[in-house]
Scaffold this active site. Structure first.
Site, PDB file in Angstrom:
ATOM      1  N   THR A 161       0.882  -1.180   0.000  1.00 39.50           N
ATOM      2  CA  THR A 161       0.000   0.000   0.000  1.00 39.50           C
ATOM      3  C   THR A 161       0.912   1.221   0.000  1.00 39.50           C
ATOM      4  O   THR A 161       2.012   1.179   0.550  1.00 39.50           O
ATOM      5  CB  THR A 161      -0.880  -0.027   1.277  1.00 39.50           C
ATOM      6  OG1 THR A 161      -1.847  -1.057   1.145  1.00 39.50           O
ATOM      7  CG2 THR A 161      -1.593   1.299   1.507  1.00 39.50           C
ATOM      8  N   VAL A 190     -14.026  -4.005   2.018  1.00 40.30           N
ATOM      9  CA  VAL A 190     -13.658  -2.587   2.093  1.00 40.30           C
ATOM     10  C   VAL A 190     -12.394  -2.417   2.944  1.00 40.30           C
ATOM     11  O   VAL A 190     -12.309  -2.923   4.058  1.00 40.30           O
ATOM     12  CB  VAL A 190     -14.831  -1.746   2.655  1.00 40.30           C
ATOM     13  CG1 VAL A 190     -14.410  -0.309   2.897  1.00 40.30           C
ATOM     14  CG2 VAL A 190     -16.020  -1.796   1.686  1.00 40.30           C
ATOM     15  N   SER A 191     -11.439  -1.691   2.397  1.00 40.80           N
ATOM     16  CA  SER A 191     -10.145  -1.463   3.049  1.00 40.80           C
ATOM     17  C   SER A 191     -10.230  -0.328   4.068  1.00 40.80           C
ATOM     18  O   SER A 191     -11.096   0.543   3.984  1.00 40.80           O
ATOM     19  CB  SER A 191      -9.142  -1.095   1.948  1.00 40.80           C
ATOM     20  OG  SER A 191      -7.994  -0.522   2.493  1.00 40.80           O
ATOM     21  N   ASP A 192      -9.282  -0.314   4.992  1.00 37.09           N
ATOM     22  CA  ASP A 192      -9.162   0.825   5.928  1.00 37.09           C
ATOM     23  C   ASP A 192      -8.945   2.145   5.191  1.00 37.09           C
ATOM     24  O   ASP A 192      -9.289   3.216   5.694  1.00 37.09           O
ATOM     25  CB  ASP A 192      -7.976   0.594   6.879  1.00 37.09           C
ATOM     26  CG  ASP A 192      -6.659   0.471   6.126  1.00 37.09           C
ATOM     27  OD1 ASP A 192      -6.454  -0.561   5.469  1.00 37.09           O
ATOM     28  OD2 ASP A 192      -5.850   1.418   6.165  1.00 37.09           O
ATOM     29  N   GLY A 211      -1.029  -1.881   6.335  1.00 38.19           N
ATOM     30  CA  GLY A 211      -1.061  -3.101   7.143  1.00 38.19           C
ATOM     31  C   GLY A 211      -2.395  -3.779   6.953  1.00 38.19           C
ATOM     32  O   GLY A 211      -3.073  -3.557   5.953  1.00 38.19           O
ATOM     33  N   GLY A 213      -5.977  -4.098   6.987  1.00 39.53           N
ATOM     34  CA  GLY A 213      -7.019  -3.082   7.039  1.00 39.53           C
ATOM     35  C   GLY A 213      -7.993  -3.274   8.186  1.00 39.53           C
ATOM     36  O   GLY A 213      -8.394  -2.304   8.841  1.00 39.53           O
TER      37      GLY A 213
HETATM   38  N1  GLY Z   1      -4.229  -1.585   4.380  1.00 38.98           N
HETATM   39  C1  GLY Z   1      -4.692  -2.039   3.143  1.00 38.98           C
HETATM   40  C2  GLY Z   1      -5.816  -2.954   3.235  1.00 38.98           C
HETATM   41  O1  GLY Z   1      -5.958  -3.682   4.192  1.00 38.98           O
HETATM   42  O2  GLY Z   1      -6.608  -2.972   2.318  1.00 38.98           O
END
Ligand code: GLY
Length: 278
Positions: A161, A190-192, A211, A213
């Site tokens: 990321t 859905v990502s963080d 990391g 999400g």
């Molecule tokens: N941090 C990226 C994700 O987990 O999508």
């Protein structure tokens, strides 16, 4: 206040030394290319510019070369926060767009600032973003190996990321993050990065996370750090405490952050996180 830019190429497992060098070289090049934008156009435009350059490099898990969800499709997520106006914008699970962060930038000027799925893609098309296939030979091969091409695969994660945080000569702070997700996830996960848990900025501090999400969301990581700094805690102390608390719930992540005094920092509880600062 001297302007400052910090960027990252993700938190996760430690890559080989050769790969680490490759990642670091790419980050330094982005820093060099983007920094003049900070001087000319300010914090918001430079974080977009840096993330566009990182999205265009298939080394990273964002834009071109992003990981694929379990159904073999690349759904991309990017977010942007402008600290002065405290305005968050994002595209979530957008498809066939080269630079999702550019769409998030456009949404800064809209009434509704977070768009998801097919509608996010339709918005981008209406605004002139041409169809683009971000899947590379390598990302497809990786998907075949990890997901077996059928159904949900292992929920591992890797570095990749990308993100950027900047402060300009006026003291304005902005943050941006872009990701292809964890790979092999349930389609539509859905990502963080879709929320202020992964990307946050206000008048005093900016944060971009990487990391797992789900862990980042459970800890509200970026907001947790920003709230503590806003309430008077030092940046390093706030980041360390947030990571300790994340670790206590079994979470793994890393972040870059920058405060109004121009302190820029990268901390993680993963094996590795790549970053560069100027
Ligand atoms: N941090 C990226 C994700 O987990 O999508």
């Amino acid at each position: 206040m001297p302007p400052k830019l910090i960027i990252h190429g993700g938190a996760g497992k430690r890559p080989s030394v050769k790969k680490q060098r490759e990642i670091q070289k790419a980050l330094e090049e982005v820093l060099k290319g983007a920094y003049p934008v900070l001087l000319e156009k300010g914090a918001l435009e430079v974080v977009v510019c840096a993330v566009v350059m990182l999205e265009d490099n298939p080394l990273f898990n964002a834009g071109t070369g992003s990981r694929l969800q379990s159904d073999g499709r690349a759904r991309l997520t990017a977010s942007l926060m402008e600290g002065h106006r405290q305005r968050f914008s994002a595209v979530v699970n957008i498809e066939r767009v080269k630079n999702p962060i550019r769409v998030a930038r456009l949404l800064q000027g809209e009434r509704f600032t977070v768009l998801a799925g097919r509608e996010a893609t339709a918005f981008a098309r209406a605004k002139g973003f041409r169809p683009y296939n971000p899947i590379t030979k390598e990302s497809l091969a990786e998907w075949k190996k990890r997901c077996g091409g059928i159904g949900p695969g292992p929920a591992g994660f890797r570095a990749g990321t990308v993100g950027a945080v900047a402060i300009d000569s006026k003291g304005d702070i902005a943050s941006a993050t872009s990701t292809g997700g964890v790979g092999c996830e349930t389609p539509g996960r859905v990502s963080d990065v879709a929320s202020p848990c992964g990307t946050y900025a206000n008048g005093l501090v900016g944060v971009s996370c990487s990391g797992r999400g789900e862990d980042i969301v459970n800890a509200a990581l970026a907001v947790r750090v920003a709230t503590r700094v806003t309430d008077g805690m030092g940046l390093k102390e706030a980041m360390k405490l947030a990571l300790r608390e994340l670790g206590a719930i079994g979470g793994k992540a890393g972040m870059i952050a920058l405060d109004r005094e121009g302190q820029a920092m990268c901390l993680c509880n993963t094996e590795f996180m790549s970053y560069a600062v100027k």
